[in-house]
Design a protein around this motif. Structure first.
Motif, PDB file in Angstrom:
ATOM      1  N   MET A  27     -10.219  -5.587  -5.074  1.00  0.00           N
ATOM      2  CA  MET A  27      -9.245  -4.851  -4.282  1.00  0.00           C
ATOM      3  C   MET A  27      -7.900  -4.787  -5.000  1.00  0.00           C
ATOM      4  SD  MET A  27     -11.368  -4.555  -1.753  1.00  0.00           S
ATOM      5  CE  MET A  27     -10.292  -3.695  -0.613  1.00  0.00           C
ATOM      6  N   MET A  28      -7.229  -3.641  -4.875  1.00  0.00           N
ATOM      7  CA  MET A  28      -5.879  -3.500  -5.416  1.00  0.00           C
ATOM      8  C   MET A  28      -5.023  -2.691  -4.443  1.00  0.00           C
ATOM      9  SD  MET A  28      -6.552  -2.844  -9.519  1.00  0.00           S
ATOM     10  CE  MET A  28      -4.808  -2.969  -9.939  1.00  0.00           C
TER      11      MET A  28
ATOM     12  N   VAL B  30      -9.957   2.464   1.786  1.00  0.00           N
ATOM     13  CA  VAL B  30      -8.894   1.522   2.165  1.00  0.00           C
ATOM     14  C   VAL B  30      -9.502   0.574   3.188  1.00  0.00           C
ATOM     15  CG1 VAL B  30      -6.616   1.256   3.198  1.00  0.00           C
ATOM     16  CG2 VAL B  30      -7.092   3.215   1.710  1.00  0.00           C
ATOM     17  N   MET B  31      -9.522  -0.700   2.855  1.00  0.00           N
ATOM     18  CA  MET B  31     -10.307  -1.657   3.637  1.00  0.00           C
ATOM     19  C   MET B  31      -9.450  -2.827   4.116  1.00  0.00           C
ATOM     20  SD  MET B  31     -13.967  -3.312   2.499  1.00  0.00           S
ATOM     21  CE  MET B  31     -13.375  -4.627   1.421  1.00  0.00           C
TER      22      MET B  31
ATOM     23  N   LYS C 299      -6.130  -3.453   1.393  1.00  0.00           N
ATOM     24  CA  LYS C 299      -6.010  -2.964   0.022  1.00  0.00           C
ATOM     25  C   LYS C 299      -7.021  -1.845  -0.171  1.00  0.00           C
ATOM     26  CE  LYS C 299      -3.251  -6.500  -0.920  1.00  0.00           C
ATOM     27  NZ  LYS C 299      -1.789  -6.335  -1.093  1.00  0.00           N
ATOM     28  N   ARG C 300      -7.047  -1.291  -1.368  1.00  0.00           N
ATOM     29  CA  ARG C 300      -8.013  -0.248  -1.704  1.00  0.00           C
ATOM     30  C   ARG C 300      -9.144  -0.840  -2.537  1.00  0.00           C
ATOM     31  NH1 ARG C 300      -7.592   5.180  -1.346  1.00  0.00           N
ATOM     32  NH2 ARG C 300      -5.319   5.060  -1.055  1.00  0.00           N
ATOM     33  N   VAL C 301     -10.365  -0.422  -2.248  1.00  0.00           N
ATOM     34  CA  VAL C 301     -11.520  -0.863  -3.018  1.00  0.00           C
ATOM     35  C   VAL C 301     -11.510  -0.134  -4.361  1.00  0.00           C
ATOM     36  CG1 VAL C 301     -14.030  -1.014  -3.106  1.00  0.00           C
ATOM     37  CG2 VAL C 301     -12.861  -1.206  -0.903  1.00  0.00           C
TER      38      VAL C 301
ATOM     39  N   MET D 153       0.804  -1.217   0.000  1.00  0.00           N
ATOM     40  CA  MET D 153       0.000   0.000   0.000  1.00  0.00           C
ATOM     41  C   MET D 153       0.842   1.274   0.000  1.00  0.00           C
ATOM     42  SD  MET D 153      -3.233  -0.384  -0.344  1.00  0.00           S
ATOM     43  CE  MET D 153      -3.855   1.191   0.282  1.00  0.00           C
ATOM     44  N   VAL D 154       2.150   1.130  -0.230  1.00  0.00           N
ATOM     45  CA  VAL D 154       3.012   2.304  -0.402  1.00  0.00           C
ATOM     46  C   VAL D 154       2.548   3.032  -1.678  1.00  0.00           C
ATOM     47  CG1 VAL D 154       5.369   3.036  -0.877  1.00  0.00           C
ATOM     48  CG2 VAL D 154       4.958   1.196   0.774  1.00  0.00           C
ATOM     49  N   PRO D 155       2.477   4.368  -1.688  1.00  0.00           N
ATOM     50  CA  PRO D 155       2.961   5.311  -0.672  1.00  0.00           C
ATOM     51  C   PRO D 155       1.914   5.728   0.362  1.00  0.00           C
ATOM     52  CG  PRO D 155       2.353   6.507  -2.628  1.00  0.00           C
ATOM     53  CD  PRO D 155       2.109   5.045  -2.948  1.00  0.00           C
ATOM     54  N   THR D 156       0.695   5.204   0.263  1.00  0.00           N
ATOM     55  CA  THR D 156      -0.350   5.597   1.216  1.00  0.00           C
ATOM     56  C   THR D 156      -0.019   5.123   2.619  1.00  0.00           C
ATOM     57  OG1 THR D 156      -1.989   5.455  -0.554  1.00  0.00           O
ATOM     58  CG2 THR D 156      -2.815   5.473   1.708  1.00  0.00           C
TER      59      THR D 156
END
Length: 303
Positions: A260-261, A150-151, A165-167, A111-114
């Protein structure tokens, strides 16, 4: 469930501790304490009767031991004392963690850079519905996940593991990924080029862009030297809703599931590889970095 899975399921351990300490506390308050009080009353009555006989015989009794006798009989056994002390603390943690907020630690760079490795985050447990702890069964609907959230969820291939990951796709969405760009329901997402991102751990640079997903602008990384993903067709549940072609893919998200990605697109094992996340796997929405011991500037909310 294997022993390793049980030991790795902190919610289950916390639930068992809450039940055990709660039962001991309940028994002590409503039964054992009353038994100790009854025993103390009998012992004190005998003590007073003995002193009365001594006084009748002209012997001055020693009444200094009465309080010590009573305290000794009423004293809780150590295992009950500790259980009673821990129960309210454990119960409070269990309720907070199960229904309100749960802490997690980011273990990988997907999940970089978040989110960075070592970030300690908080996850909102109720925003997607109230769920029973341990079995994760939803009992009350609140909100549905939205694109861009972000889940945290249970990894579909091993429910003992939590993933984040992000939906990018909600039920009914048609998701396409081509040339490392997303298209949702036939509309290409807007992207803006940013300065390259330096991975200080690997001392390497990645292409950095802003992606706007459902009005949620967030940064993503691409490795120009890496393929979009290994394009072999996957055999996950619902794979027939996807098509794979030379590193690109298109999927239709089935009802009750999410695609999710990771934001670190070329360094993330996500729905491209293991498929959709069903609603029953959802843990909660990540929203806040509460600590990173290696970088205190990381503390705060994030997209």
């Amino acid at each position: 469930m294997s022993l390793q899975a049980i030991l790795g399921n902190f919610a289950l351990i916390l639930f068992v501790l809450t039940v055990v300490t709660g039962v001991i506390w309940f028994l002590d308050v409503f039964f054992l304490a009353k038994q100790r009080r009854a025993h103390a009353n009998v012992a004190l009555a005998e003590y007073d009767a003995r002193n009365a006989r001594l006084a009748a015989d002209g012997i001055k009794p020693d009444a200094s031991g009465r309080a010590a006798l009573e305290a000794g009989i009423l004293r809780q056994p150590t295992w009950i004392e500790y259980s009673g002390s821990f129960f309210p603390v454990i119960a409070l943690v269990f309720v907070l963690r199960s229904f309100l907020y749960e802490p997690f630690k980011i273990p990988s760079s997907s999940m970089v850079p978040t989110l960075l490795v070592g970030d300690l985050i908080l996850v909102n447990k109720y925003t997607y519905g109230i769920r029973l702890p341990v079995i994760n069964k939803k009992i009350l609907d609140v909100n549905d996940p939205k694109r861009g959230d972000v889940m945290v969820f249970k990894y579909p291939e091993d429910l003992s593991l939590d993933y984040i990951k992000r939906v990018v796709g909600v039920p009914g969405d048609k998701i396409a990924y081509k040339n490392k760009r997303l298209t949702v329901n036939g509309k290409a997402l807007p992207y803006a080029q940013l300065a390259d991102y330096l991975d200080e751990g690997r001392l390497s640079y990645s292409q950095q862009l802003t992606e706007n997903l459902n009005g949620v602008a967030h940064r993503i990384l691409n490795d120009e030297g890496a393929p979009a993903f290994a394009s072999n067709e996957r055999n996950f549940p619902g794979h027939e809703l996807c098509s794979f072609n030379a590193g690109d893919f298109a999927c239709t998200v089935p009802p009750g599931s999410y695609f999710m990605m990771g934001d670190n697109r070329d360094n993330s094992l996500d729905s491209r590889y293991w498929g959709f996340v069903p609603d029953q796997n959802i843990v909660g929405k990540a929203f806040f970095v509460w600590m990173n011991f290696g970088n205190l500037k990381r503390i705060g909310s994030f997209q």
